[in-house]
Scaffold this motif. Structure first.
Motif, PDB file in Angstrom:
ATOM      1  N   TRP A  49       0.829  -1.203   0.000  1.00 24.79           N
ATOM      2  CA  TRP A  49       0.000   0.000   0.000  1.00 24.79           C
ATOM      3  C   TRP A  49       0.865   1.256   0.000  1.00 24.79           C
ATOM      4  O   TRP A  49       0.575   2.211  -0.716  1.00 24.79           O
ATOM      5  CB  TRP A  49      -0.949  -0.009   1.195  1.00 24.79           C
ATOM      6  N   CYS A  50       1.939   1.274   0.774  1.00 25.37           N
ATOM      7  CA  CYS A  50       2.806   2.459   0.824  1.00 25.37           C
ATOM      8  C   CYS A  50       3.541   2.660  -0.495  1.00 25.37           C
ATOM      9  O   CYS A  50       3.701   3.794  -0.951  1.00 25.37           O
ATOM     10  CB  CYS A  50       3.785   2.358   1.986  1.00 25.37           C
ATOM     11  N   ARG A  51       3.968   1.596  -1.126  1.00 24.09           N
ATOM     12  CA  ARG A  51       4.634   1.723  -2.432  1.00 24.09           C
ATOM     13  C   ARG A  51       3.661   2.207  -3.505  1.00 24.09           C
ATOM     14  O   ARG A  51       4.024   2.980  -4.382  1.00 24.09           O
ATOM     15  CB  ARG A  51       5.314   0.422  -2.815  1.00 24.09           C
ATOM     16  N   THR A  52       2.413   1.771  -3.406  1.00 23.99           N
ATOM     17  CA  THR A  52       1.388   2.242  -4.336  1.00 23.99           C
ATOM     18  C   THR A  52       1.129   3.729  -4.139  1.00 23.99           C
ATOM     19  O   THR A  52       1.028   4.491  -5.101  1.00 23.99           O
ATOM     20  CB  THR A  52       0.091   1.423  -4.163  1.00 23.99           C
ATOM     21  N   LEU A  53       1.049   4.157  -2.887  1.00 22.01           N
ATOM     22  CA  LEU A  53       0.887   5.590  -2.599  1.00 22.01           C
ATOM     23  C   LEU A  53       2.090   6.371  -3.104  1.00 22.01           C
ATOM     24  O   LEU A  53       1.940   7.439  -3.704  1.00 22.01           O
ATOM     25  CB  LEU A  53       0.676   5.823  -1.101  1.00 22.01           C
ATOM     26  N   ASP A  54       3.285   5.858  -2.899  1.00 22.17           N
ATOM     27  CA  ASP A  54       4.502   6.528  -3.358  1.00 22.17           C
ATOM     28  C   ASP A  54       4.470   6.729  -4.875  1.00 22.17           C
ATOM     29  O   ASP A  54       4.804   7.809  -5.367  1.00 22.17           O
ATOM     30  CB  ASP A  54       5.724   5.726  -2.940  1.00 22.17           C
ATOM     31  N   ALA A  55       4.033   5.718  -5.595  1.00 22.69           N
ATOM     32  CA  ALA A  55       3.942   5.826  -7.055  1.00 22.69           C
ATOM     33  C   ALA A  55       2.903   6.874  -7.455  1.00 22.69           C
ATOM     34  O   ALA A  55       3.114   7.639  -8.409  1.00 22.69           O
ATOM     35  CB  ALA A  55       3.601   4.470  -7.670  1.00 22.69           C
ATOM     36  N   ALA A  56       1.789   6.937  -6.735  1.00 23.82           N
ATOM     37  CA  ALA A  56       0.752   7.930  -7.044  1.00 23.82           C
ATOM     38  C   ALA A  56       1.265   9.349  -6.825  1.00 23.82           C
ATOM     39  O   ALA A  56       1.003  10.250  -7.632  1.00 23.82           O
ATOM     40  CB  ALA A  56      -0.494   7.671  -6.201  1.00 23.82           C
ATOM     41  N   VAL A  57       1.999   9.562  -5.738  1.00 20.67           N
ATOM     42  CA  VAL A  57       2.572  10.889  -5.474  1.00 20.67           C
ATOM     43  C   VAL A  57       3.611  11.216  -6.545  1.00 20.67           C
ATOM     44  O   VAL A  57       3.658  12.335  -7.065  1.00 20.67           O
ATOM     45  CB  VAL A  57       3.174  10.966  -4.058  1.00 20.67           C
ATOM     46  N   ALA A  58       4.420  10.253  -6.905  1.00 21.67           N
ATOM     47  CA  ALA A  58       5.474  10.478  -7.900  1.00 21.67           C
ATOM     48  C   ALA A  58       4.916  10.888  -9.257  1.00 21.67           C
ATOM     49  O   ALA A  58       5.501  11.729  -9.948  1.00 21.67           O
ATOM     50  CB  ALA A  58       6.330   9.223  -8.048  1.00 21.67           C
ATOM     51  N   THR A  59       3.781  10.327  -9.639  1.00 22.84           N
ATOM     52  CA  THR A  59       3.223  10.625 -10.957  1.00 22.84           C
ATOM     53  C   THR A  59       2.297  11.841 -10.963  1.00 22.84           C
ATOM     54  O   THR A  59       1.866  12.277 -12.035  1.00 22.84           O
ATOM     55  CB  THR A  59       2.460   9.410 -11.525  1.00 22.84           C
ATOM     56  N   ALA A  60       2.013  12.388  -9.803  1.00 23.60           N
ATOM     57  CA  ALA A  60       1.135  13.567  -9.737  1.00 23.60           C
ATOM     58  C   ALA A  60       1.809  14.746 -10.433  1.00 23.60           C
ATOM     59  O   ALA A  60       2.992  15.011 -10.228  1.00 23.60           O
ATOM     60  CB  ALA A  60       0.820  13.909  -8.289  1.00 23.60           C
ATOM     61  N   ASP A  61       1.031  15.461 -11.228  1.00 26.65           N
ATOM     62  CA  ASP A  61       1.559  16.596 -11.994  1.00 26.65           C
ATOM     63  C   ASP A  61       1.391  17.933 -11.289  1.00 26.65           C
ATOM     64  O   ASP A  61       1.596  18.985 -11.876  1.00 26.65           O
ATOM     65  CB  ASP A  61       0.908  16.637 -13.371  1.00 26.65           C
ATOM     66  N   ALA A  62       1.006  17.875 -10.018  1.00 26.16           N
ATOM     67  CA  ALA A  62       0.801  19.085  -9.215  1.00 26.16           C
ATOM     68  C   ALA A  62       0.926  18.675  -7.754  1.00 26.16           C
ATOM     69  O   ALA A  62       1.004  17.483  -7.446  1.00 26.16           O
ATOM     70  CB  ALA A  62      -0.591  19.667  -9.499  1.00 26.16           C
ATOM     71  N   PRO A  63       0.929  19.642  -6.840  1.00 28.22           N
ATOM     72  CA  PRO A  63       0.929  19.273  -5.419  1.00 28.22           C
ATOM     73  C   PRO A  63      -0.255  18.362  -5.103  1.00 28.22           C
ATOM     74  O   PRO A  63      -1.279  18.374  -5.804  1.00 28.22           O
ATOM     75  CB  PRO A  63       0.782  20.614  -4.705  1.00 28.22           C
ATOM     76  N   VAL A  64      -0.107  17.565  -4.051  1.00 27.28           N
ATOM     77  CA  VAL A  64      -1.151  16.627  -3.660  1.00 27.28           C
ATOM     78  C   VAL A  64      -1.609  16.899  -2.235  1.00 27.28           C
ATOM     79  O   VAL A  64      -0.895  17.495  -1.433  1.00 27.28           O
ATOM     80  CB  VAL A  64      -0.682  15.155  -3.765  1.00 27.28           C
ATOM     81  N   ALA A  65      -2.815  16.452  -1.953  1.00 24.46           N
ATOM     82  CA  ALA A  65      -3.339  16.395  -0.589  1.00 24.46           C
ATOM     83  C   ALA A  65      -3.974  15.024  -0.444  1.00 24.46           C
ATOM     84  O   ALA A  65      -4.368  14.404  -1.436  1.00 24.46           O
ATOM     85  CB  ALA A  65      -4.364  17.500  -0.350  1.00 24.46           C
ATOM     86  N   PHE A  66      -4.057  14.545   0.779  1.00 28.21           N
ATOM     87  CA  PHE A  66      -4.649  13.238   1.042  1.00 28.21           C
ATOM     88  C   PHE A  66      -6.011  13.409   1.713  1.00 28.21           C
ATOM     89  O   PHE A  66      -6.135  14.154   2.682  1.00 28.21           O
ATOM     90  CB  PHE A  66      -3.766  12.398   1.962  1.00 28.21           C
ATOM     91  N   ALA A  67      -6.998  12.694   1.212  1.00 31.49           N
ATOM     92  CA  ALA A  67      -8.297  12.553   1.863  1.00 31.49           C
ATOM     93  C   ALA A  67      -8.366  11.087   2.273  1.00 31.49           C
ATOM     94  O   ALA A  67      -8.771  10.224   1.492  1.00 31.49           O
ATOM     95  CB  ALA A  67      -9.434  12.924   0.921  1.00 31.49           C
ATOM     96  N   ALA A  68      -7.914  10.801   3.499  1.00 31.25           N
ATOM     97  CA  ALA A  68      -7.725   9.423   3.936  1.00 31.25           C
ATOM     98  C   ALA A  68      -8.782   9.000   4.941  1.00 31.25           C
ATOM     99  O   ALA A  68      -9.202   9.787   5.790  1.00 31.25           O
ATOM    100  CB  ALA A  68      -6.336   9.266   4.552  1.00 31.25           C
ATOM    101  N   HIS A  69      -9.168   7.738   4.839  1.00 26.81           N
ATOM    102  CA  HIS A  69     -10.110   7.148   5.787  1.00 26.81           C
ATOM    103  C   HIS A  69      -9.541   5.836   6.301  1.00 26.81           C
ATOM    104  O   HIS A  69      -9.002   5.039   5.528  1.00 26.81           O
ATOM    105  CB  HIS A  69     -11.466   6.888   5.112  1.00 26.81           C
ATOM    106  N   SER A  70      -9.635   5.634   7.601  1.00 27.20           N
ATOM    107  CA  SER A  70      -9.310   4.383   8.249  1.00 27.20           C
ATOM    108  C   SER A  70      -7.900   3.898   7.896  1.00 27.20           C
ATOM    109  O   SER A  70      -6.932   4.608   8.162  1.00 27.20           O
ATOM    110  CB  SER A  70     -10.390   3.346   7.902  1.00 27.20           C
TER     111      SER A  70
END
Length: 186
Positions: A49-70
């Motif tokens: 899960w953390c590696r998947t999140l890391d890849a999502a942040v890496a490919t983002a073309d702008a700053p990111v924010a997290f809307a996280a649950h549980s």
């Protein structure tokens, strides 16, 4: 959410967030919200899960924010403290962390692997932890401990269960305002 382009990464928990969940409704309302598709929603493994999140942040073309649950909250905390590079962390504008589950609680999913012990170090971006006074997956003392350690603002919304679709929040305008406020602080 704001005039500046921002990618909101939606981080659901165990078994994903279905129809009627505020995360799903937010995605339907605003194209800036995009769900991070975890490799196995029913058998979560922290590393995957953390590696998947890391890849999502890496490919983002702008700053990111997290809307996280549980379990998405635990993923964000572990990612920030154990996986992310300084360059990746610099991309994060803030996080809304809702219904943080306690891995030591009896209701915590036993098929979730690697989510204990929790990292209790300050997170390097602005955060708000939102808790319910009757959440069966994480009590108020645990969420307060996490919020204090992470440097988060802590909000108790009263008796709303696990702050999911069963909580009757609909598209939860108040949660969106809190997300906007934490991003503005970040």
């Amino acid at each position: 959410m704001s005039e500046q382009k921002l990618n909101i990464l939606v981080l659901p928990g165990y078994q994903n967030s279905g129809v009627g969940h505020w995360q799903t409704l937010w995605e339907a309302l605003d194209p800036a919200f995009a769900r991070v598709q975890m490799p196995d929603w029913d058998h979560p493994v922290r590393d995957a899960w953390c590696r998947t999140l890391d890849a999502a942040v890496a490919t983002a073309d702008a700053p990111v924010a997290f809307a996280a649950h549980s379990l998405g909250c635990l993923t964000a905390a572990f990612w920030a403290s154990h996986y992310a590079s300084a360059a990746q962390l610099a991309k994060v504008a803030g996080a809304l962390l809702v219904a943080v589950p306690d891995p030591s609680e009896p209701h915590f999913p036993r098929d979730a692997s690697g989510f204990a012990p929790m990292p209790l170090t300050r997170l390097p971006f602005a955060t708000i932890v939102v808790a319910s006074s009757d959440d069966p997956y994480g009590g108020v003392p645990f969420s307060q401990t996490c919020a204090n350690a992470w440097g988060s603002r802590w909000i108790d919304i009263g008796a709303r269960g696990h702050i999911n679709a069963d909580s009757g929040l609909g598209d939860w305008d108040e949660g969106r305002r809190w997300l906007a406020s934490v991003v503005a602080r970040g």
